[in-house]
Structure formats: structure tokens, C-alpha cells
Motif scaffolding. Structure first.
Motif, short mmCIF file in Angstrom:
data_model
loop_
_atom_site.label_atom_id
_atom_site.label_comp_id
_atom_site.label_asym_id
_atom_site.label_seq_id
_atom_site.Cartn_x
_atom_site.Cartn_y
_atom_site.Cartn_z
N GLN A 79 0.83 -1.21 0.00
CA GLN A 79 0.00 0.00 0.00
C GLN A 79 0.86 1.25 0.00
N SER A 129 2.50 1.62 -3.44
CA SER A 129 1.49 2.00 -4.43
C SER A 129 1.16 3.48 -4.32
N ALA A 130 1.02 3.97 -3.10
CA ALA A 130 0.74 5.39 -2.89
C ALA A 130 1.89 6.25 -3.42
N ASP A 178 1.73 6.21 -7.20
CA ASP A 178 0.62 7.05 -7.66
C ASP A 178 1.00 8.52 -7.60
N ASP A 219 3.30 9.26 -10.45
CA ASP A 219 2.52 9.39 -11.69
C ASP A 219 1.90 10.78 -11.81
N ASP A 220 1.40 11.31 -10.69
CA ASP A 220 0.81 12.65 -10.70
C ASP A 220 1.85 13.70 -11.06
#
Length: 121
Positions: free
Chosen positions: A93, A96-97, A100, A103-104
């Protein structure tokens, strides 16, 4: 950070599962019980070597052995891997955060690049 009180158990489990042969033994025993001799033959190793692997798996609670006569039979232990899976999931988790968020940032940089036009050299 999440604290795990069963660190000795986690350490034993991950140490036991860190070896490819021991993971293979777990996979084999998930299909059927087997003697240490059968496992040694299947994995092309000495009986002494397999006994060491089985001992590590036993101490971690992943394998149980029973001696009947001269044959020591192995089967999966009662310990499930829920605690270990939970530990892995918590890190999954977190990573993944982080990905993410990365990616932003990349999307923002690409949008800014389009607005500013091509770079001049």
C-alpha cells in the motif's frame, strides 16, 4: 510505522521462505505429505541437507514432521501466513501510494511541457 509484535515469528517465516528449496518444499507439501527421503530425492540433495531445510521450516511453524518407525513424514504446519501477508500488504500500500504520487508529478510535468512548448536549445 506499523509495529508488529510477532517479529520473531515474522523473522523465522521470512528466513524460512527466503530459500528457493524451502519454498519448493512448501509447494510440494501443499500437494501431498512426503517423507524427508522423498523430498531429498525430488530436490536432488542429500538427506542431511534436506533435514536442515525441514528443521528451518519446522522452527518457523510452516512444516510439521511425524516419525513412524524409521520414516519421518512431513506435512504443512498449522500456521497460516496471514500475519506475513499483512506485513507485505502494508508495504504494498505504501509503495502503491508513492508510485501514484510519482505518476501525478509526471503528468503535471508533461502538461507543463505542452503548455510551455518545445524546449529550445
Amino acid at each position: 510505522m506499523v509495529q508488529y509484535f510477532g517479529t520473531a515469528r515474522l523473522d523465522a517465516s521470512f528466513a524460512a521462505l527466503s530459500d528457493a528449496t524451502r519454498r519448493g518444499v512448501i509447494e510440494q507439501l501443499a500437494r501431498a505429505e512426503a517423507s524427508i527421503t522423498d523430498l531429498a530425492e525430488r530436490f536432488h540433495m542429500t538427506l542431511t541437507g534436506m533435514k536442515k531445510h525441514i528443521g528451518i521450516l519446522e522452527r518457523a511453524g510452516l512444516v510439521v514432521t511425524e516419525k513412524v518407525g524409521r520414516v519421518r513424514t512431513c506435512r504443512l504446519g498449522a500456521q497460516d501466513l496471514a500475519e506475513e501477508a499483512g506485513w507485505i500488504a502494508s508495504y504494498h500500500q505504501r509503495w502503491s501510494a508513492r508510485f501514484d504520487a510519482l505518476d501525478d508529478v509526471i503528468a503535471e510535468l508533461k502538461a507543463k511541457e505542452k503548455m510551455d512548448g518545445p524546449e529550445r536549445q
